[in-house]
Design a protein around this motif. Sequence first.
Motif, PDB file in Angstrom:
ATOM      1  N   LEU A 284      44.725  35.852  41.932  1.00  6.50           N
ATOM      2  CA  LEU A 284      44.712  35.720  40.493  1.00  6.50           C
ATOM      3  C   LEU A 284      43.460  35.930  39.881  1.00  6.50           C
ATOM      4  O   LEU A 284      43.231  36.696  38.792  1.00  6.50           O
ATOM      5  CB  LEU A 284      45.144  34.193  40.094  1.00  6.50           C
ATOM      6  CG  LEU A 284      46.641  33.779  40.352  1.00  6.50           C
ATOM      7  CD1 LEU A 284      46.652  32.437  39.969  1.00  6.50           C
ATOM      8  CD2 LEU A 284      47.679  34.729  39.546  1.00  6.50           C
ATOM      9  N   LEU A 285      42.361  35.470  40.484  1.00 12.58           N
ATOM     10  CA  LEU A 285      40.915  35.822  40.109  1.00 12.58           C
ATOM     11  C   LEU A 285      40.848  37.267  40.017  1.00 12.58           C
ATOM     12  O   LEU A 285      40.115  38.017  39.599  1.00 12.58           O
ATOM     13  CB  LEU A 285      40.043  35.221  41.049  1.00 12.58           C
ATOM     14  CG  LEU A 285      38.543  34.917  40.568  1.00 12.58           C
ATOM     15  CD1 LEU A 285      38.588  34.028  39.015  1.00 12.58           C
ATOM     16  CD2 LEU A 285      37.656  34.456  41.473  1.00 12.58           C
ATOM     17  N   ALA A 286      41.369  38.076  41.357  1.00 15.89           N
ATOM     18  CA  ALA A 286      40.917  39.428  41.406  1.00 15.89           C
ATOM     19  C   ALA A 286      42.069  40.158  40.398  1.00 15.89           C
ATOM     20  O   ALA A 286      41.229  41.119  39.658  1.00 15.89           O
ATOM     21  CB  ALA A 286      41.537  39.632  42.717  1.00 15.89           C
ATOM     22  N   ALA A 287      42.997  39.774  40.048  1.00 13.89           N
ATOM     23  CA  ALA A 287      43.932  40.297  39.073  1.00 13.89           C
ATOM     24  C   ALA A 287      43.214  40.283  37.692  1.00 13.89           C
ATOM     25  O   ALA A 287      43.065  41.134  36.946  1.00 13.89           O
ATOM     26  CB  ALA A 287      45.203  39.589  38.981  1.00 13.89           C
ATOM     27  N   GLY A 288      42.458  39.061  37.330  1.00 16.77           N
ATOM     28  CA  GLY A 288      41.635  38.957  36.171  1.00 16.77           C
ATOM     29  C   GLY A 288      40.646  39.807  36.184  1.00 16.77           C
ATOM     30  O   GLY A 288      40.195  40.458  34.907  1.00 16.77           O
ATOM     31  N   THR A 289      39.783  39.933  37.180  1.00 19.33           N
ATOM     32  CA  THR A 289      38.451  40.691  37.312  1.00 19.33           C
ATOM     33  C   THR A 289      38.986  42.266  36.980  1.00 19.33           C
ATOM     34  O   THR A 289      38.319  42.937  36.266  1.00 19.33           O
ATOM     35  CB  THR A 289      37.872  40.590  38.512  1.00 19.33           C
ATOM     36  OG1 THR A 289      37.431  39.094  38.756  1.00 19.33           O
ATOM     37  CG2 THR A 289      36.700  41.370  38.830  1.00 19.33           C
ATOM     38  N   LEU A 290      40.010  42.525  37.712  1.00 17.83           N
ATOM     39  CA  LEU A 290      40.274  43.997  37.602  1.00 17.83           C
ATOM     40  C   LEU A 290      40.734  44.337  36.446  1.00 17.83           C
ATOM     41  O   LEU A 290      40.607  45.396  35.608  1.00 17.83           O
ATOM     42  CB  LEU A 290      41.470  44.467  38.796  1.00 17.83           C
ATOM     43  CG  LEU A 290      40.901  44.343  39.970  1.00 17.83           C
ATOM     44  CD1 LEU A 290      42.212  44.610  40.912  1.00 17.83           C
ATOM     45  CD2 LEU A 290      39.800  45.556  40.470  1.00 17.83           C
TER      46      LEU A 290
END
Length: 629
Positions: A353-359
């Motif tokens: 989820l953090l990866a999705a938000g960062t991208l």
Amino acid sequence: MDVHRPDQHGIKHRTGIAAGLTALGVVYGDIGTSPLYAFKVAVTAAGGAPGVAAIGVASLIIWSLVVVVSIKYAILILRADNDGEGGVVAMLALLGARHAEPRTRQAALLVLGLVGAALLYGDGVITPAISVLSAVEGLQVDAPMLAPAILPITIVILIGLFLVQARGTGFIGRIFGPVMLVWFLAIALLGVAAVIRHPAALQALNPAEAIGFLLRSPIPVSFAVLGAVFLAVTGGEAMYADMGHFGRFPIRLAWFAVALPALVLNYLGQAALIETNPAALVSPFYELAPGWAHYPLIVFATAATVIASQAIISGVFSLTQQAIQLGFLPRLDIRHTAADQEGQVYLPLANWLLAAGTLAAVLIFRSSEGLAGAYGIAVSGLMAISTFLAALVALRWGYNPLLVVLVNGAFFALDLVFFAANGVKLLEGGWFPLVIAVVVAFLMLTWRSGVRLVEQSRAHQRDGEDTFVRRLDQAVDCRTKGVGAFLSAATSGIPLALTQHVRHNRALQERLILVSVQVAETPYVRVNDRAETSLICTNVHRVILSFGFMENINIPGGLAATELFDADQLEEVSYYIGQETIIADAGIAGMAPWREEIFVSMQRNTAPTGDSFCIPSHQLVVVGTEVRI
């Protein structure tokens, strides 16, 4: 003001240079790569001639590092630990706010703390994006034709970073620690070389330069500069969030011995460069290096910014684990990545989820300058809330109220100034991390309220112990050999799984254990304090197991701490768990129907309870029950 308590449980033994080097790799990557963009953005915000503003801006940055990071965080806030664990949620546990009833002062404190915790998630999305983008953008200095490749390169690097998280922060720290040590030495040498060429930049060490610059500037300019200067201290909050991973001493050692001196020297060097060559403001960090070193420095900076992202990612993992154990989030898959350190964990769902938000942040804002508007507001809000909660912790531990108000009040006022300065960037991108924080805080409060409603519904259906004992002989036709352990969320009454089992099967084992789990307000619980046992009637015992909020809940291991079993008997225990189907009933007073539906969806997607409690699958029996809220 000292708000330190001794390590009552003997958990923290992580000291020494080696631990400090590991902490350097995980904790200080974010703040250590701030020179890539912070000084440039702050001088640009000052307007006018860059050479005139350079010394004042450098002085503001240096003294912000001293006051906010060194004094407030490294010296004071790190003392407000919960038996070695840090972070906003750990402070809420210290204050006992998680047991607050609605419409009480403690409930307001709980909401404030959860908002602070949620702000870390907003920060966690922005930090990797701006850090890696700022480094990769260095390609434009010598090769403008590579500009279209910056976003794809950044995205590939970030995906790789999130992929390696499953290896654990200890693994990452061992790799990144030496790299960051070389990074700090390199940026220090770049700064020293520039200061030798222009020693007048040392004036920035005088705090009067910072104060004078603010007084001479118009109020709108001062606010804009302070908002940009704050970029240089973001990452300082990771000290506290990551304290449970490494311990207080290694974090302080790495900061005062390596990170702080290197940062000060680099900012002095950038000020010296801009005073003598204002045109270098296009990329002051890279212009500190000779031309032949630009491309190697870009590669090195990119590696350092990957490491920068690690500080906030590991902090988010630690915070999420605390929130789950304390009942603010549903149970997720938590994987311990170090056998000797329970604080090092990996949460797959939180990671991606953090990866999705960062991208998403990279694709929305598309440049480090665009992200600068989104960066800072979440961190400044989190810092203000941490300062306020730390003051309450100090008062709870009996420190002089006047001293607490003076010290924490001064830091709180400074936090509010930085928050206001970053607030002017709300429409420029500051809304992005705030939206994330609001969503996370809302989900935390919804989960907590839903769990409370479920327990209220259970309580109405649950039989009392006396009633169960009186009816036991008539309700059960057959008693078999063995032990049945029935799990219950309450520490009194009969578990619904047991009454359902008896109603449908009319059979029970000879021995019954009613097992409840309590999460303590401390991160760890001594083995000797693990289990509390009481006798309900012949061959029926109640066992209350206590675990710290940073511990892995292991029910078989907890029962082993009692005198009710020997090792062989534990392998024959049948564990009964109620698998509840939650139904949102509009006819029952509770949350708004749409919030209840959100809670039901969250409940259906929790990790299996048997896995969460370390119960072997071949010993697990799931009993279905229905609960209306």
